[in-house]
Design a protein around this motif. Structure first.
Motif, PDB file in Angstrom:
ATOM      1  N   ARG A 405       0.829  -1.206   0.000  1.00  0.00           N
ATOM      2  CA  ARG A 405       0.000   0.000   0.000  1.00  0.00           C
ATOM      3  C   ARG A 405       0.866   1.259   0.000  1.00  0.00           C
ATOM      4  NH1 ARG A 405      -5.260   0.014   0.890  1.00  0.00           N
ATOM      5  NH2 ARG A 405      -5.117   2.023   1.963  1.00  0.00           N
ATOM      6  N   ALA A 406       1.984   1.240   0.752  1.00  0.00           N
ATOM      7  CA  ALA A 406       2.870   2.407   0.781  1.00  0.00           C
ATOM      8  C   ALA A 406       3.475   2.660  -0.597  1.00  0.00           C
ATOM      9  CB  ALA A 406       3.968   2.192   1.814  1.00  0.00           C
ATOM     10  N   ILE A 407       3.925   1.615  -1.276  1.00  0.00           N
ATOM     11  CA  ILE A 407       4.522   1.761  -2.605  1.00  0.00           C
ATOM     12  C   ILE A 407       3.493   2.289  -3.605  1.00  0.00           C
ATOM     13  CG2 ILE A 407       5.497   0.464  -4.549  1.00  0.00           C
ATOM     14  CD1 ILE A 407       6.819  -1.363  -2.433  1.00  0.00           C
ATOM     15  N   CYS A 408       2.261   1.852  -3.473  1.00  0.00           N
ATOM     16  CA  CYS A 408       1.201   2.298  -4.377  1.00  0.00           C
ATOM     17  C   CYS A 408       0.619   3.649  -3.981  1.00  0.00           C
ATOM     18  CB  CYS A 408       0.082   1.253  -4.435  1.00  0.00           C
ATOM     19  SG  CYS A 408       0.572  -0.294  -5.236  1.00  0.00           S
ATOM     20  N   GLY A 409       1.098   4.214  -2.878  1.00  0.00           N
ATOM     21  CA  GLY A 409       0.642   5.545  -2.467  1.00  0.00           C
ATOM     22  C   GLY A 409      -0.769   5.573  -1.930  1.00  0.00           C
ATOM     23  N   LEU A 410      -1.257   4.452  -1.386  1.00  0.00           N
ATOM     24  CA  LEU A 410      -2.616   4.396  -0.850  1.00  0.00           C
ATOM     25  C   LEU A 410      -2.668   4.963   0.565  1.00  0.00           C
ATOM     26  CD1 LEU A 410      -3.618   0.861  -2.171  1.00  0.00           C
ATOM     27  CD2 LEU A 410      -4.252   3.091  -3.116  1.00  0.00           C
ATOM     28  N   THR A 411      -3.796   5.499   0.933  1.00  0.00           N
ATOM     29  CA  THR A 411      -3.943   6.218   2.197  1.00  0.00           C
ATOM     30  C   THR A 411      -3.784   5.327   3.421  1.00  0.00           C
ATOM     31  OG1 THR A 411      -5.408   7.656   3.483  1.00  0.00           O
ATOM     32  CG2 THR A 411      -6.454   5.897   2.213  1.00  0.00           C
ATOM     33  N   THR A 412      -3.308   5.914   4.514  1.00  0.00           N
ATOM     34  CA  THR A 412      -3.226   5.216   5.802  1.00  0.00           C
ATOM     35  C   THR A 412      -4.332   5.667   6.762  1.00  0.00           C
ATOM     36  OG1 THR A 412      -1.756   6.892   6.768  1.00  0.00           O
ATOM     37  CG2 THR A 412      -0.716   5.083   5.548  1.00  0.00           C
ATOM     38  N   LYS A 413      -5.184   6.566   6.313  1.00  0.00           N
ATOM     39  CA  LYS A 413      -6.140   7.192   7.232  1.00  0.00           C
ATOM     40  C   LYS A 413      -7.179   6.229   7.792  1.00  0.00           C
ATOM     41  CE  LYS A 413      -5.700  11.910   5.474  1.00  0.00           C
ATOM     42  NZ  LYS A 413      -6.389  13.054   4.834  1.00  0.00           N
ATOM     43  N   GLY A 414      -7.476   5.171   7.077  1.00  0.00           N
ATOM     44  CA  GLY A 414      -8.511   4.255   7.565  1.00  0.00           C
ATOM     45  C   GLY A 414      -7.988   3.071   8.344  1.00  0.00           C
ATOM     46  N   TYR A 415      -6.717   3.072   8.692  1.00  0.00           N
ATOM     47  CA  TYR A 415      -6.140   1.898   9.352  1.00  0.00           C
ATOM     48  C   TYR A 415      -6.751   1.628  10.723  1.00  0.00           C
ATOM     49  CZ  TYR A 415      -2.460   1.394   5.798  1.00  0.00           C
ATOM     50  OH  TYR A 415      -1.780   1.179   4.623  1.00  0.00           O
ATOM     51  N   ASP A 455       0.151  -6.823 -10.192  1.00  0.00           N
ATOM     52  CA  ASP A 455       0.116  -5.886 -11.322  1.00  0.00           C
ATOM     53  C   ASP A 455       0.109  -4.437 -10.832  1.00  0.00           C
ATOM     54  OD1 ASP A 455       0.099  -7.960 -13.116  1.00  0.00           O
ATOM     55  OD2 ASP A 455      -2.089  -7.975 -13.358  1.00  0.00           O
ATOM     56  N   SER A 456      -0.705  -4.158  -9.813  1.00  0.00           N
ATOM     57  CA  SER A 456      -0.752  -2.794  -9.256  1.00  0.00           C
ATOM     58  C   SER A 456       0.593  -2.398  -8.665  1.00  0.00           C
ATOM     59  CB  SER A 456      -1.832  -2.699  -8.174  1.00  0.00           C
ATOM     60  OG  SER A 456      -3.108  -3.004  -8.687  1.00  0.00           O
ATOM     61  N   LEU A 457       1.239  -3.345  -8.009  1.00  0.00           N
ATOM     62  CA  LEU A 457       2.541  -3.073  -7.406  1.00  0.00           C
ATOM     63  C   LEU A 457       3.583  -2.758  -8.466  1.00  0.00           C
ATOM     64  CD1 LEU A 457       4.110  -3.044  -4.697  1.00  0.00           C
ATOM     65  CD2 LEU A 457       4.646  -5.456  -5.115  1.00  0.00           C
ATOM     66  N   CYS A 458       3.645  -3.562  -9.495  1.00  0.00           N
ATOM     67  CA  CYS A 458       4.621  -3.336 -10.564  1.00  0.00           C
ATOM     68  C   CYS A 458       4.369  -2.002 -11.265  1.00  0.00           C
ATOM     69  CB  CYS A 458       4.563  -4.483 -11.587  1.00  0.00           C
ATOM     70  SG  CYS A 458       5.208  -6.038 -10.945  1.00  0.00           S
ATOM     71  N   GLN A 459       3.108  -1.704 -11.539  1.00  0.00           N
ATOM     72  CA  GLN A 459       2.759  -0.461 -12.206  1.00  0.00           C
ATOM     73  C   GLN A 459       3.201   0.745 -11.368  1.00  0.00           C
ATOM     74  OE1 GLN A 459       1.637  -0.144 -15.177  1.00  0.00           O
ATOM     75  NE2 GLN A 459       1.096   2.036 -15.252  1.00  0.00           N
ATOM     76  N   ALA A 460       2.986   0.680 -10.022  1.00  0.00           N
ATOM     77  CA  ALA A 460       3.393   1.781  -9.141  1.00  0.00           C
ATOM     78  C   ALA A 460       4.907   1.934  -9.119  1.00  0.00           C
ATOM     79  CB  ALA A 460       2.860   1.538  -7.735  1.00  0.00           C
ATOM     80  N   THR A 463       5.989   3.606 -12.484  1.00  0.00           N
ATOM     81  CA  THR A 463       5.462   4.905 -12.905  1.00  0.00           C
ATOM     82  C   THR A 463       5.320   5.936 -11.785  1.00  0.00           C
ATOM     83  OG1 THR A 463       3.158   4.182 -12.564  1.00  0.00           O
ATOM     84  CG2 THR A 463       4.151   3.780 -14.745  1.00  0.00           C
ATOM     85  N   ARG A 464       5.239   5.522 -10.532  1.00  0.00           N
ATOM     86  CA  ARG A 464       4.962   6.469  -9.456  1.00  0.00           C
ATOM     87  C   ARG A 464       6.238   7.190  -9.024  1.00  0.00           C
ATOM     88  NH1 ARG A 464       4.310   6.028  -3.594  1.00  0.00           N
ATOM     89  NH2 ARG A 464       3.088   7.838  -2.946  1.00  0.00           N
ATOM     90  N   PRO A 465       6.216   8.522  -8.941  1.00  0.00           N
ATOM     91  CA  PRO A 465       7.404   9.296  -8.504  1.00  0.00           C
ATOM     92  C   PRO A 465       7.561   9.243  -6.988  1.00  0.00           C
ATOM     93  CG  PRO A 465       5.601  10.795  -8.970  1.00  0.00           C
ATOM     94  CD  PRO A 465       5.096   9.423  -9.329  1.00  0.00           C
ATOM     95  N   MET A 466       8.061   8.124  -6.474  1.00  0.00           N
ATOM     96  CA  MET A 466       8.095   7.903  -5.036  1.00  0.00           C
ATOM     97  C   MET A 466       9.017   8.871  -4.316  1.00  0.00           C
ATOM     98  SD  MET A 466       7.730   3.799  -4.460  1.00  0.00           S
ATOM     99  CE  MET A 466       8.960   3.292  -5.667  1.00  0.00           C
TER     100      MET A 466
END
Length: 485
Positions: A405-415, A455-460, A463-466
């Motif tokens: 989730r961190a690599i994909c930039g997904l929110t932590t607010k609902g943890y 697939d989502s992990l590889c794509q992030a 392409t994602r500017p971490m």
């Protein structure tokens, strides 16, 4: 409350007396900026005024609440229900002034001040009754080192022998050293001879007669625990754990003093240890607070299975435990707190190179503490080496979920809701295992809870500017984890 009396230190400490700080009180916490420096400024003005004019108006230092337990044939014993920080500080100031007088050979002043700290030997039956003030268990050793050593050098030696050379100085010792330095400098301002003797007498007069307090004396019908809680709710806030302690160690549950000391030593002492693990400060989000507050927050979330506001922890504790039914109930709850506290502390003592140690180090780097209530219960349900393999499997599942989730930039607010609404209920129902945890997390959907697939992990990652979207520490932790995977 039946009586209010105004006292100077001579009337408060001059006669034989034994003021005891009950076990439910918090440790000594006064500090330089907020209390000692203002007190010294007041003392300095009194000293200078009495030196120049021969008189001064008494300085009012507030109120103390006392409850008497006078036994025939012994020194009067009074419990300090409120005001222990103030009275303990005044005893430390008296000790510093006495030792300064001793250093300069002002014997009469030394004896006069010592009589306000110690009872005559022929009167007391127990060694602790020697002292006018007797602190609670957490402060006793430091108090004895401070008031019974005679000089700053001996105080330092006794503290270092007990705690070690590199241990931070306890607050009470720092208080003594501060006032010893200030009083010594004031006393020496005119050099030796008559000027020194005169200043010594002025110091004695100010400390004996020019500091006033009001004492409020409770009757036997007043409940000390309730009075303490009410007073502190309206004054300087205590830490939530101090109010919890006050609530659990109630005198009306039938505990003897020996019972309380044994239970305190076995289960509660680590919570009160100055500069110890639980009183050390750690960062929680943007704020710094004692580690014990963080632990209590996790504990209450786990027990109440609901969000707990950090600013309302004691109220939330009373929601969890509105009433102490019996002594046995209090003991069980204290032991339960101790059990979870030991687990929480163990998270920080794992060997750094072990899989569990690596997990908790990385979890800290991710700055994600909302899973700690689940982890506390996981380690309680699966303790020891016999369950280590299953625990490690659970940690691996959780780590994979969080890192993806961190690599994909997904929110932590609902943890927090994820733990309360999904993980804990599923594990309570079906068991604390990697299979249950994995099934629960894989069943979530939406950006607030889904587990990214390959697939989502590889794509992030492609392409994602971490580097621009993630804190450096978190990014470094993720890269290290990937490298050693």
């Amino acid at each position: 409350m039946t009586d209010r009396n105004r006292h100077n230190l001579l009337t408060l400490f001059g006669a034989p007396s034994h003021y005891v700080v009950p076990l439910f009180q918090r440790p000594y916490v006064w500090n330089l900026e907020d209390q000692w420096e203002p007190l010294w400024e007041d003392l300095y003005l009194l000293l200078e005024e009495r030196l120049s004019t021969g008189d001064c108006a008494p300085h009012f230092m507030g109120a103390v609440v006392l409850k008497g337990h006078i036994r025939t044939g012994s020194i009067p014993r009074l419990e300090i229900i409120d005001g222990q920080q103030r009275l303990t500080t005044l005893q430390v100031v008296l000790a510093a002034a006495r030792d300064v007088s001793t250093c300069h050979g002002i014997a009469r002043v030394q004896k006069s001040l010592n009589s306000m700290m110690e009872n005559p030997e022929f009167l007391y039956e127990e060694s602790r009754q020697r002292f006018k003030i007797w602190p609670s268990q957490a402060d006793r050793a430091t108090f004895l080192a401070v008031v019974d050593s005679g000089s700053p050098e001996t105080v330092r030696e006794r503290i270092s022998e007990r705690l070690g050379e590199d241990y931070p100085l306890p607050a009470m010792e720092r208080c003594y050293l501060f006032f010893h330095e200030k009083l010594n400098a004031w006393l020496e301002a005119e050099g030796d001879g008559e000027g020194l003797e005169k200043r010594g007498r002025v110091m004695e007069e100010v400390l004996r007669g020019d500091l006033d307090l009001v004492s409020i004396d409770l009757t036997s019908k007043d409940t000390a625990q309730v009075v303490f809680e009410t007073l502190n709710a309206r004054g300087t806030p205590l830490e939530p754990i101090d109010l919890v302690k006050n609530f659990l160690f109630q005198e009306n549950l039938g505990f003897t003093e020996e019972d309380l000391v044994a239970l305190y030593s076995k289960c509660w002492a680590p919570f009160d240890q100055e500069n110890g693990f639980f009183r050390s400060m750690i960062r929680q989000g943007r704020l710094w607070q004692p580690r014990v507050n963080v632990f209590l927050h996790h504990f209450l979330i786990l027990k109440l299975r609901s969000d707990v506001k950090a600013s309302r922890m004691y109220r939330e504790f009373r929601r969890f435990c509105p009433k102490i039914e019996s002594r046995e109930f209090a003991e069980e709850l204290i032991l339960e707190l101790k059990t979870y506290a030991d687990i929480y502390e163990s998270f920080t003592k794992l060997e750094w190179h072990t899989p569990e140690g690596i997990f908790f180090e990385r979890l800290g780097d991710l700055d994600t503490t909302t899973f700690h209530p689940f982890l506390l219960e996981l380690y309680r349900r699966l303790p020891g080496l016999e369950h280590q393999e299953e625990r490690l499997a659970c940690l691996h599942v959780l780590e994979s979920f969080l890192y993806r989730r961190a690599i994909c930039g997904l929110t932590t607010k609902g943890y927090n809701r994820l733990v309360l609404d999904h993980i804990l209920p599923a594990c309570d129902r079906d068991g604390y295992s990697a299979e249950v945890l994995s099934r629960t997390l894989l069943g979530l959907s939406g950006d607030s809870g889904r587990w990214p697939d390959a697939d989502s992990l590889c794509q992030a990652m492609l392409t994602r500017p971490m580097y621009r979207g993630m804190k450096r520490m978190r990014l470094r932790t993720i890269f290290r984890a990937m490298e050693y995977a």
